[in-house]
Design an enzyme around this catalytic site. Structure first.
Site, PDB file in Angstrom:
ATOM      1  N   CYS A 132      14.871  42.009 -72.537  1.00  0.00           N
ATOM      2  CA  CYS A 132      14.339  40.968 -71.664  1.00  0.00           C
ATOM      3  C   CYS A 132      13.377  40.103 -72.468  1.00  0.00           C
ATOM      4  CB  CYS A 132      13.603  41.623 -70.490  1.00  0.00           C
ATOM      5  SG  CYS A 132      12.928  40.433 -69.335  1.00  0.00           S
ATOM      6  N   LEU A 133      13.494  38.788 -72.332  1.00  0.00           N
ATOM      7  CA  LEU A 133      12.622  37.891 -73.096  1.00  0.00           C
ATOM      8  C   LEU A 133      11.155  38.061 -72.698  1.00  0.00           C
ATOM      9  CD1 LEU A 133      14.835  34.675 -73.135  1.00  0.00           C
ATOM     10  CD2 LEU A 133      14.548  36.373 -74.949  1.00  0.00           C
ATOM     11  N   HIS A 182      20.329  41.752 -63.531  1.00  0.00           N
ATOM     12  CA  HIS A 182      19.033  41.745 -64.237  1.00  0.00           C
ATOM     13  C   HIS A 182      18.242  40.489 -63.856  1.00  0.00           C
ATOM     14  CE1 HIS A 182      16.609  42.205 -68.166  1.00  0.00           C
ATOM     15  NE2 HIS A 182      16.282  41.006 -67.726  1.00  0.00           N
ATOM     16  N   GLU A 183      18.925  39.341 -63.847  1.00  0.00           N
ATOM     17  CA  GLU A 183      18.231  38.076 -63.569  1.00  0.00           C
ATOM     18  C   GLU A 183      17.841  37.953 -62.098  1.00  0.00           C
ATOM     19  OE1 GLU A 183      17.160  36.554 -66.046  1.00  0.00           O
ATOM     20  OE2 GLU A 183      18.482  37.388 -67.567  1.00  0.00           O
ATOM     21  N   GLN A 220      10.230  33.304 -65.453  1.00  0.00           N
ATOM     22  CA  GLN A 220       9.917  33.623 -66.847  1.00  0.00           C
ATOM     23  C   GLN A 220       9.358  32.414 -67.603  1.00  0.00           C
ATOM     24  OE1 GLN A 220      13.952  35.658 -67.517  1.00  0.00           O
ATOM     25  NE2 GLN A 220      12.567  36.842 -68.819  1.00  0.00           N
ATOM     26  N   HIS A 227      14.653  39.595 -61.465  1.00  0.00           N
ATOM     27  CA  HIS A 227      13.470  38.788 -61.798  1.00  0.00           C
ATOM     28  C   HIS A 227      13.002  37.963 -60.603  1.00  0.00           C
ATOM     29  CE1 HIS A 227      12.606  39.348 -66.038  1.00  0.00           C
ATOM     30  NE2 HIS A 227      13.863  39.158 -66.379  1.00  0.00           N
ATOM     31  N   GLY A 236      20.147  35.069 -70.783  1.00  0.00           N
ATOM     32  CA  GLY A 236      19.831  34.730 -69.400  1.00  0.00           C
ATOM     33  C   GLY A 236      18.341  34.503 -69.257  1.00  0.00           C
TER      34      GLY A 236
HETATM   35 NI    NI Z   1      14.751  39.663 -68.221  1.00  0.00          NI
END
Ligand code: NI
Length: 174
Positions: A99-100, A141-142, A51, A145, A46
């Site tokens: 998380c990226l 989670h997304e 991001q 963000h 995701g």
């Molecule tokens: Ni993340």
């Protein structure tokens, strides 16, 4: 289509509240395409627009849970534009999240097991569905963000400090 650089902590952009998309148009679809390329390149499931530095309420998710005959994950990317969490279950589920934007760090996070979410897809069509399993976790989670929240905000200070220390160590080593 392009792979974009990923914003990592402690970049302050990760704390911004992203802005709603007013019209789903070719610009939105180009962003979705770039985000999808970036997600696959980074081996994520995701990605939120912030991001890649875009302050817009756009997510892409592909859980890639199934493998094809060649052993590689079957790709089935989905875009979620202006996603809203409408209701959540009382029942919680724990998942070892990463998380990226916090590379190679993981921690168990508890969240509602099911979530009712409303969103627009990349054609501008509206959806309203109860999600469960990994998709419910990933979606929450997304959406976090988009509100400037990271998974480390959901764990204890002690565990958060451990994650941040390990990340600092990893960065010194590379
Ligand atoms: Ni993340």
């Amino acid at each position: 289509m392009a792979v974009l650089p990923i914003v990592e902590i402690p970049d302050p952009r990760l704390r911004l509240v992203s802005k709603p998309v007013e019209t789903v148009d070719d610009g939105t679809r180009a962003l979705v395409a770039d985000m999808t390329d970036t997600m696959y390149d980074a081996k994520g499931i995701g990605l939120a627009a912030i991001q890649v530095g875009v302050e817009s309420r756009v997510l892409v998710i592909d859980l890639q849970e199934q493998e094809g005959e060649d052993g590689r994950p079957i790709r089935d990317p989905h875009a979620y534009i202006n996603p809203e969490l409408l209701e959540v279950s009382e029942e919680l589920a724990s998942y070892n999240e990463g998380c990226l934007s916090i590379p190679e760090q993981y921690a168990d996070v508890e969240r509602p097991a099911r979530a009712r979410v409303r969103w627009l897809d990349e054609r501008g069509d509206a959806h309203d569905e109860w999600l469960e399993g990994l998709l419910a976790t990933c979606m929450q989670h997304e959406i976090d963000h988009l509100n400037g929240v990271l998974f480390v905000d959901h764990i204890s200070r002690l565990k958060r400090d451990m994650v941040l220390k390990k990340l600092a160590k990893l960065r010194r080593a590379t």
